[in-house]
Write a protein that holds these residues in place. Structure first.
Motif, PDB file in Angstrom:
ATOM      1  N   TRP A  13      39.847  46.244  33.580  1.00  0.00           N
ATOM      2  CA  TRP A  13      39.043  45.341  34.359  1.00  0.00           C
ATOM      3  C   TRP A  13      40.076  44.130  34.723  1.00  0.00           C
ATOM      4  CZ3 TRP A  13      36.879  40.635  32.000  1.00  0.00           C
ATOM      5  CH2 TRP A  13      36.285  39.655  32.875  1.00  0.00           C
ATOM      6  N   VAL A  14      40.999  43.687  33.625  1.00  0.00           N
ATOM      7  CA  VAL A  14      41.816  42.381  33.795  1.00  0.00           C
ATOM      8  C   VAL A  14      42.754  42.678  34.927  1.00  0.00           C
ATOM      9  CG1 VAL A  14      43.492  41.000  32.638  1.00  0.00           C
ATOM     10  CG2 VAL A  14      41.129  41.614  31.581  1.00  0.00           C
ATOM     11  N   ARG A  15      43.280  43.901  34.521  1.00  0.00           N
ATOM     12  CA  ARG A  15      44.531  44.267  35.825  1.00  0.00           C
ATOM     13  C   ARG A  15      44.082  44.428  37.055  1.00  0.00           C
ATOM     14  NH1 ARG A  15      46.886  48.968  34.543  1.00  0.00           N
ATOM     15  NH2 ARG A  15      45.496  49.560  32.815  1.00  0.00           N
ATOM     16  N   ARG A  16      43.097  45.350  37.129  1.00  0.00           N
ATOM     17  CA  ARG A  16      42.424  45.847  38.435  1.00  0.00           C
ATOM     18  C   ARG A  16      41.546  44.476  39.137  1.00  0.00           C
ATOM     19  NH1 ARG A  16      38.287  49.880  37.588  1.00  0.00           N
ATOM     20  NH2 ARG A  16      36.706  47.752  37.097  1.00  0.00           N
TER      21      ARG A  16
ATOM     22  N   GLU B  46      47.056  32.020  32.102  1.00  0.00           N
ATOM     23  CA  GLU B  46      46.267  32.516  33.386  1.00  0.00           C
ATOM     24  C   GLU B  46      45.383  33.438  33.195  1.00  0.00           C
ATOM     25  OE1 GLU B  46      44.739  31.907  37.064  1.00  0.00           O
ATOM     26  OE2 GLU B  46      46.201  30.750  35.842  1.00  0.00           O
ATOM     27  N   ILE B  47      45.696  34.537  32.277  1.00  0.00           N
ATOM     28  CA  ILE B  47      44.725  35.742  32.059  1.00  0.00           C
ATOM     29  C   ILE B  47      43.459  35.129  31.447  1.00  0.00           C
ATOM     30  CG2 ILE B  47      44.622  37.694  30.714  1.00  0.00           C
ATOM     31  CD1 ILE B  47      47.406  38.480  31.235  1.00  0.00           C
ATOM     32  N   LEU B  48      43.888  34.338  30.421  1.00  0.00           N
ATOM     33  CA  LEU B  48      42.393  33.703  29.534  1.00  0.00           C
ATOM     34  C   LEU B  48      41.598  33.080  30.315  1.00  0.00           C
ATOM     35  CD1 LEU B  48      44.223  32.759  26.294  1.00  0.00           C
ATOM     36  CD2 LEU B  48      42.913  34.760  26.845  1.00  0.00           C
TER      37      LEU B  48
ATOM     38  N   ALA C  75      36.657  32.689  33.112  1.00  0.00           N
ATOM     39  CA  ALA C  75      35.560  32.422  34.236  1.00  0.00           C
ATOM     40  C   ALA C  75      34.972  33.855  34.773  1.00  0.00           C
ATOM     41  CB  ALA C  75      36.585  32.058  35.656  1.00  0.00           C
ATOM     42  N   GLY C  76      35.524  34.881  34.671  1.00  0.00           N
ATOM     43  CA  GLY C  76      34.780  36.222  35.056  1.00  0.00           C
ATOM     44  C   GLY C  76      33.483  36.373  34.029  1.00  0.00           C
ATOM     45  N   MET C  77      33.845  36.110  32.668  1.00  0.00           N
ATOM     46  CA  MET C  77      32.695  36.459  31.588  1.00  0.00           C
ATOM     47  C   MET C  77      31.654  35.476  31.791  1.00  0.00           C
ATOM     48  SD  MET C  77      33.188  36.243  27.367  1.00  0.00           S
ATOM     49  CE  MET C  77      33.526  34.639  27.475  1.00  0.00           C
ATOM     50  N   ALA C  78      31.880  34.020  32.219  1.00  0.00           N
ATOM     51  CA  ALA C  78      30.704  33.141  32.565  1.00  0.00           C
ATOM     52  C   ALA C  78      30.049  33.483  33.570  1.00  0.00           C
ATOM     53  CB  ALA C  78      31.397  31.820  32.773  1.00  0.00           C
TER      54      ALA C  78
ATOM     55  N   ALA D 116      31.190  47.189  26.541  1.00  0.00           N
ATOM     56  CA  ALA D 116      32.376  46.669  26.954  1.00  0.00           C
ATOM     57  C   ALA D 116      31.924  44.911  27.202  1.00  0.00           C
ATOM     58  CB  ALA D 116      33.024  47.053  28.130  1.00  0.00           C
ATOM     59  N   ARG D 117      30.808  44.794  28.000  1.00  0.00           N
ATOM     60  CA  ARG D 117      30.328  43.455  28.324  1.00  0.00           C
ATOM     61  C   ARG D 117      30.106  42.728  27.347  1.00  0.00           C
ATOM     62  NH1 ARG D 117      25.487  41.453  28.921  1.00  0.00           N
ATOM     63  NH2 ARG D 117      24.608  43.389  29.215  1.00  0.00           N
ATOM     64  N   GLU D 118      29.483  43.191  26.212  1.00  0.00           N
ATOM     65  CA  GLU D 118      29.007  42.619  24.962  1.00  0.00           C
ATOM     66  C   GLU D 118      30.162  42.394  23.827  1.00  0.00           C
ATOM     67  OE1 GLU D 118      26.334  45.730  23.318  1.00  0.00           O
ATOM     68  OE2 GLU D 118      24.909  45.113  24.709  1.00  0.00           O
ATOM     69  N   GLN D 119      31.296  42.995  24.123  1.00  0.00           N
ATOM     70  CA  GLN D 119      32.446  42.837  23.268  1.00  0.00           C
ATOM     71  C   GLN D 119      33.506  42.080  23.989  1.00  0.00           C
ATOM     72  OE1 GLN D 119      33.727  46.591  20.778  1.00  0.00           O
ATOM     73  NE2 GLN D 119      33.211  44.862  19.392  1.00  0.00           N
TER      74      GLN D 119
END
Length: 402
Positions: A60-63, A91-93, A98-101, A122-125
């Motif tokens: 998810w991060v890379r794509r 920048e990744i963090l 932002a994506g998690m929020a 995956a969303r929960e972890q």
């Protein structure tokens, strides 16, 4: 020594790939390997992240979040390496946060994020993975601490070191203890140090002083051994299974052998489930030990043929049986083990006597020699090295006379 004996003695796990090569293909290029666990994951424990979930988040991060950062033309060798990830980590963090929020804003956001990650788990972890990435340097220090404890025997010194952990921040403490326990060879030492700090040998007392993550880490690492208990076929890595079984036993005994758990404790319920799964995976193999031994020793009347695969399987079964004997306090296999242990001893005595007589009658028979080598090796494991040495001397005496 026969070709079979050489083959059996040299049957060892292949050398692992260099750490750098192995880590490069993992999630986040190995930066959070210290907290990853492998399937099957029966219970998600604090501080542990399934490698399958970590891979889903990494994809998810890379794509979706950082396609510009991880574009082949933006990387030195076209594929991401640990140095690339480390350099881009701020920048990744930021993008992960932002994506998690956004994914936690409402039900629709959660649904969309779960779809991107491929699973709700995956969303929960995701917060745990984000926290691990933020504390990646601390994880490395925790691993160094775990290694250092192997040379510290003083409980007071161990207790002082554990108190330096971030006990006031349970999520971070869970990650740190999980990373540390992965390097600890003698987990019972940390348990005794924790009991000394808590002032009582109970789970409640240990958790009250903030050392609950140590208990959770032991259970998570015990569960992580499950993947190794697949003992099928003549070329199953029995040595790996035995090492994993010993590790499982040390972790479980570090808890159940020293701490008192309350009735209905979640920790004991999880341990019970893991123990049952380990036992269920080993039980079918234990039931086959005597059958495999008898088949490996079977002679064909007209054209005798040595079944080397069966011999390897029989030898591996005896090694596994001995490992279960040493670890049976942490397993639910008493009845099956006792039966296999007694019957294997009786069968081995018969085959030792029979093959020794055949060897005396015809010392040049290579098949008999191979079977005799195998039963002597099994006798060393099943009975004692002294007994095996006596058999070796008897065999040498026959060879000298011939």
């Amino acid at each position: 020594m026969t070709q079979l004996a050489n083959r059996i003695d040299s049957a060892a796990p292949a050398s692992p790939k260099p750490a750098a090569a192995a880590r490069a293909s993992g999630p986040f290029c190995g930066l959070i390997d210290a907290v990853l666990v492998h399937e099957p994951v029966l219970e998600i424990l604090p501080g542990a992240v399934s490698i399958d979930i970590a891979n889903a988040i990494w994809t998810w991060v890379r794509r979706d979040l950082c396609p510009d950062i991880f574009a082949p033309e933006a990387l030195a060798n076209g594929v991401p390496a640990a140095a690339d990830v480390e350099a881009a980590m701020p920048e990744i963090l930021a993008r992960m946060k932002a994506g998690m929020a956004q994914g936690q804003a409402d039900a629709e956001g959660q649904r969309r994020l779960s779809a991107q990650l491929g699973k709700d788990a995956a969303r929960e972890q995701l917060p745990t993975v984000l926290l691990a990435l933020r504390n990646r340097a601390l994880l490395a220090k925790a691993q160094a601490f775990g290694k250092a404890t192997n040379s510290i025997t003083d409980e007071t010194a161990l207790g002082t070191a554990m108190q330096a952990m971030p006990l006031q921040d349970p999520p971070v403490a869970a990650l740190v203890f999980h990373a540390a326990v992965g390097q600890v060879a003698h987990p019972a030492r940390l348990t005794m140090a924790a009991i000394k700090l808590a002032g009582a040998a109970t789970e409640v007392s240990v958790r009250r002083v903030g050392l609950g993550p140590l208990i959770d880490a032991y259970i998570a690492h015990a569960q992580n051994q499950l993947r190794h208990f697949q003992v099928n076929g003549p070329f199953a890595d029995v040595d790996l299974v035995c090492r994993s079984l010993e590790r499982f036993n040390r972790l479980v005994r570090a808890l159940t052998g020293y701490l008192e758990f309350q009735r209905g404790s979640h920790a004991t319920a999880v341990l019970s489930t893991i123990t049952k799964n380990v036992s269920d995976r080993l039980e079918p193999r234990l039931k086959e030990v005597v059958t495999d031994l008898n088949q490996a020793m079977r002679r064909r009347e007209n054209t005798d043929r040595l079944d080397t695969d069966k011999l390897l399987t029989a030898v591996g079964g005896i090694y596994l049986l001995a490992a279960v004997r040493d670890c049976r306090d942490s397993l639910a296999l008493n009845t099956v083990f006792e039966q296999a242990w007694n019957q294997s001893g009786q069968a081995l005595e018969i085959h030792i006597q029979r093959n020794m007589e055949l060897f005396k009658a015809n010392p040049e028979d290579t098949n008999t020699m191979a079977r005799l080598d195998a039963v002597i090796q099994m006798a060393q494991v099943r009975f004692s090295p002294e007994y095996a040495e006596t058999l070796k001397r008897a065999r040498q005496a026959v060879e000298r006379r011939s």
